[in-house]
Scaffold this active site. Structure first.
Site, short mmCIF file in Angstrom:
data_model
loop_
_atom_site.label_atom_id
_atom_site.label_comp_id
_atom_site.label_asym_id
_atom_site.label_seq_id
_atom_site.Cartn_x
_atom_site.Cartn_y
_atom_site.Cartn_z
N CYS A 179 31.91 45.78 28.78
CA CYS A 179 31.48 46.15 30.31
C CYS A 179 32.66 46.12 31.38
O CYS A 179 32.80 47.03 32.07
CB CYS A 179 30.06 45.80 30.50
SG CYS A 179 30.06 44.05 30.15
N ASN B 210 26.00 47.84 33.55
CA ASN B 210 26.79 47.23 32.35
C ASN B 210 26.20 47.76 31.07
O ASN B 210 26.59 47.92 29.93
CB ASN B 210 26.64 45.80 32.55
CG ASN B 210 25.28 45.14 32.71
OD1 ASN B 210 24.74 45.34 33.61
ND2 ASN B 210 24.92 44.71 31.69
#
Length: 356
Positions: A163, A324
């Site tokens: 992420c 994320n």
């Protein structure tokens, strides 16, 4: 017309598995989904993912039945297993896939860190341990779609980026080939869901809700992915310094990359550099160049990454915000699924953030 796929999700009880189910529930490329979780075997999906009640039926299976995929013209496996789990089981799984007759035609998308790097030494340096299956490193296509779109189109094994790595690379891709970038100082902020569904010091609410702190300063594992991208673009004599932070929010990544524009470039004009970013991402469905500064709330729940550029003389700050769990994880995995199987890249993903 692209035919739909039969899909297995391994490790489907975690946050990544839940997001995959949410995004794939109404996807036209979904001909059927089955899910695996040993810990929750036999439990209905909505018991673990309550937001999917009435939308996704079925129960968690203790082990996959690969024969179910054998009759599918398009077998697909998403692995949302914990870091290291897929790599350590890979030899046995590969034999099972071969026995089921799907090994040569199956698309595998791995959401973990297992195959993002292509060299055992680089992996050991990033994660502090040897890779369980070092011979497999380099056999997966790195799935940052905005960088590797053409390779993803023909890939059978895709390693989903991290992420933080996604946000930082998207912030750097348009200028990665610029000579003489020098120090790239990165500050990244993440929500608690980035640490997974199991509680720990970094995710436990009482210790996080009213706190803000740095962790793994200058030694976060996602640096290695960014380094690979920079070197691939010919970056030389650069130095990457990344400090991640835990913020009291559940979802979101906000990354700021600061650097001095090289001497030969002269003074930087914000508008011209912003236009450079706009041109670079002109054909990208999920990168939006915004005015002012990006906001995590404007991308939460969506597959978008918002980027903006600020300059003062030769000083440059590039800021990127994304979710994320979506663009930084499951959404990007579905994006890669779309590209690899020939669906329009934004199929099942063209949805706004939940705002406010």
């Amino acid at each position: 017309m692209t035919s739909p796929a039969h899909i297995y999700i391994l490790g489907a009880s975690g946050f990544g598995g839940g997001e995959l189910l949410r995004l794939l529930a109404g996807h036209p490329g979904n001909a059927g989904i089955r899910v695996v979780s040993r810990h929750h075997a036999g439990a209905p999906i909505h018991k673990v993912h309550p937001h999917l009640r009435g939308l996704v039926d079925g129960r968690f299976e203790p082990e996959p039945d690969w024969r179910w995929l054998a009759d599918s013209p398009r077998p697909v496996v998403f692995s949302a297993l914990g870091h290291g789990d897929l790599a350590s089981q890979f030899a046995g799984l590969e034999k099972q896939w071969a026995d089921a007759g799907i090994a040569d035609r199956m698309l595998l998308v791995d959401l973990s860190s297992d195959f993002r790097l292509d060299h055992p030494g680089r992996y050991a340096g990033a994660y502090g341990r040897p890779h369980p299956s070092p011979d497999l490193l380099g056999t997966f296509t790195y799935g940052l779609t905005e960088w590797k779109r053409e390779q993803v189109k023909t890939a059978k094994r895709i390693a989903n980026p991290g992420c933080f790595a996604t946000a930082v690379q998207l912030a750097l891709l348009p200028i990665a080939a610029t000579p003489g970038l020098g120090l790239l100082a990165v500050s990244g902020v993440t929500g608690s869901s980035g640490s997974g569904s199991l509680p720990g010091e970094g995710t436990h609410h009482p210790t996080r809700a009213h706190d803000f702190r740095a962790y793994k300063p200058l030694e976060h594992q996602h640096e290695a992915e960014v380094e690979v991208m920079l070197v691939a673009h010919g970056a030389q004599r650069h130095r990457l310094a990344f400090v991640p932070h835990s913020a009291p929010m559940v979802r979101g990544i906000f990354a700021t990359v600061q650097f001095e524009w090289p001497e030969h470039g002269g003074a930087v004009v914000t508008q011209s550099l912003t236009e450079k970013y706009r041109r670079y991402y002109e054909g990208s469905k999920f990168v939006r160049i915004v005015e002012g500064t990006p906001r995590v709330a404007a991308v939460t729940g969506s597959n978008f990454c918002d980027i903006s550029v600020a300059t003062k003389g030769r000083s440059v700050a590039v800021m990127a915000a994304l979710d994320n769990l979506v663009k930084g994880m499951a959404g990007q995995a579905v994006q890669n699924f779309n590209v690899a199987l020939g669906f329009p890249e934004d199929t099942g993903l063209r949805q706004a953030a939940c705002y406010p």
